[in-house]
Structures are given as structure tokens and as C-alpha cells.
Design an enzyme around this catalytic site. Structure first.
Site, mmCIF file in Angstrom:
data_model
loop_
_atom_site.group_PDB
_atom_site.id
_atom_site.type_symbol
_atom_site.label_atom_id
_atom_site.label_comp_id
_atom_site.label_asym_id
_atom_site.label_seq_id
_atom_site.Cartn_x
_atom_site.Cartn_y
_atom_site.Cartn_z
ATOM 1 N N LYS A 123 0.843 -1.205 0.000
ATOM 2 C CA LYS A 123 0.000 0.000 0.000
ATOM 3 C C LYS A 123 0.877 1.254 0.000
ATOM 4 C CE LYS A 123 -2.763 0.917 3.589
ATOM 5 N NZ LYS A 123 -2.509 2.192 4.287
ATOM 6 N N ASP A 141 -6.887 2.368 1.427
ATOM 7 C CA ASP A 141 -6.781 2.644 2.863
ATOM 8 C C ASP A 141 -8.200 2.618 3.438
ATOM 9 O OD1 ASP A 141 -8.016 4.968 2.081
ATOM 10 O OD2 ASP A 141 -6.421 6.315 2.735
#
Ligand code: SF4
Length: 215
Positions: A123, A141
Site C-alpha cells: 500500500k 486505505d
């Protein structure tokens, strides 16, 4: 929960990109070194908090060379108002050491090498590449996850599955969608008390019962 139709996905995409034209991250940074650190620190911590911490960190440690030689105690002291500051302090020093030893002091700007750095997962790597390179990548997220589900773009259980679904459904301009969904989730489609009636320009497409609770 109902899923968005193809036409709805097109409409949602158009409206999101129109509203958040040229949106960029709210993290402050001046180069790839500062961006990697800011994004790493932002895990489980707000961008606002990170922006309060990084000026002192970057002033004292302006590059990977100085950070690679830093004392862990000093970095912990600077990061102490950030969640998980012990681990984050260890990781950013290790990250800097590897960049010096393996990458000639240059932050590598590809996913494979980025995720080889301490504290940088997929990420974080995607956010860095999206922000710095405008890469056609998605990163999920908490905001992107919530927005994708409320709008019926995904019903996946995990962030990784949600990312794959968003990539498949949105296909292009993913960097812009990522920024737009983060800002939409942070300021309008918030976890508690989303601004359904007052600010949401996507209400006609909403599939979430949360929107009705807010009314
Ligand atoms: S109507 Fe409310 S819950 Fe639905 S997308 Fe808009 S802000 Fe989010």
C-alpha cells in the site's frame, strides 16, 4: 447490498474526477525521500499529525545518508507523538541504510524495490508511486475501502481484494481516483456522520444504509 451498474460506475467516476480535479496528497514533502517517509509514518496516523512531525525530522535528517547514521533514540524522540513510533523509528533508519547500501542513495521508484525497504508494504509503495509518478495504481486505505463499499463498487472483505476489484472496474486514471476517494472519504463520506444531505454529490448512487442513518 446492491452493486453499482456499469453506467453508475461511469457516472461516479466522472463526478469524482470532476470534483477532485488534480487532487494531490495532503502530506507535505519535497522529494521522493520525504514522500516515502511521510507515507510510511501515516500508517495508523493522520496526515495532519505527520505534517507536524516531519519538518523537524527533515531539517535534522535531510537525506538518506544522515538518516542512515541517526541514533534510534533521537528518531524515536522526534516521532513520539505518532502511533507505533518505536517501530517506525527503527524502520525508517533501516530503510535509509538499505537505500544507501543497495540503491546508491536514490529512493527506488518501482514497486519491487520499494517493498524491499523496511516498513514499506504494497500500500505504501503504491501511494508513493501514485503521488510521485502518477502511476496507474490503486491503494486501498480505510477511506477508499469505506467509499468503495458505500458506493457499491466493491463488496470484498479485504483491502487487497477491494484494490483488485477497483482496478478492474475503473481501469484508467487510477491515481486520480485514489486521491479523489481518499479526500471524499476523509471530508464528505466520513466513517461517522457522513455528510449525505449537506455535501455529498454522489448521494443518488449511494448503496449504503449508513446514508439513511445520517438523515
Ligand atoms: S450519501 Fe452519505 S454514505 Fe452515501 S456516499 Fe454520500 S456521504 Fe457517503
Amino acid at each position: 447490498m446492491k452493486m453499482a451498474t456499469k453506467q453508475e460506475i461511469l457516472d461516479i467516476s466522472r463526478l469524482l474526477l470532476q470534483y477532485y480535479d488534480n487532487a494531490v496528497t495532503e502530506l507535505n514533502y519535497r522529494n521522493a525521500y520525504e514522500l516515502v517517509i511521510a507515507v510510511s509514518l501515516s500508517a495508523q496516523c493522520t496526515d495532519k499529525r505527520v505534517n507536524l512531525i516531519t519538518p523537524k525530522l527533515f531539517q535534522k535528517y535531510p537525506d538518506v545518508y544522515s538518516l542512515a547514521d541517526a541514533s534510534q533514540d533521537d528518531i524515536k524522540e522526534i516521532l513520539k507523538s505518532c502511533s507505533f513510533f518505536n517501530n517506525k523509528a527503527k524502520n525508517i533508519i533501516k530503510m535509509a541504510q538499505r537505500v544507501v547500501e543497495v540503491f546508491n542513495g536514490e529512493i527506488p521508484l518501482n514497486e519491487k524495490d520499494l517493498i524491499s525497504l523496511a516498513g514499506v508494504g504494497q500500500k505504501t509503495a503504491h501511494v508513493v508511486l501514485i503521488e510521485y509518478m502518477g502511476a496507474n495504481l490503486m491503494a486501498v486505505d480505510t477511506h477508499v475501502f469505506r467509499v468503495a463499499h458505500r458506493l457499491g463498487l466493491s463488496k470484498d472483505k479485504t483491502a487487497i481484494q477491494t484494490e483488485a476489484t477497483l482496478v478492474k472496474k475503473l481501469q484508467h486514471n487510477l491515481h486520480a481516483f485514489h486521491q479523489a476517494m481518499v479526500l471524499f472519504g476523509r471530508y464528505i463520506c466520513t466513517a461517522k456522520n457522513p455528510k449525505c444531505d449537506s455535501e455529498c454529490f454522489l448521494q443518488p448512487y449511494c448503496k449504503s444504509s449508513d446514508s439513511f442513518k445520517a438523515r
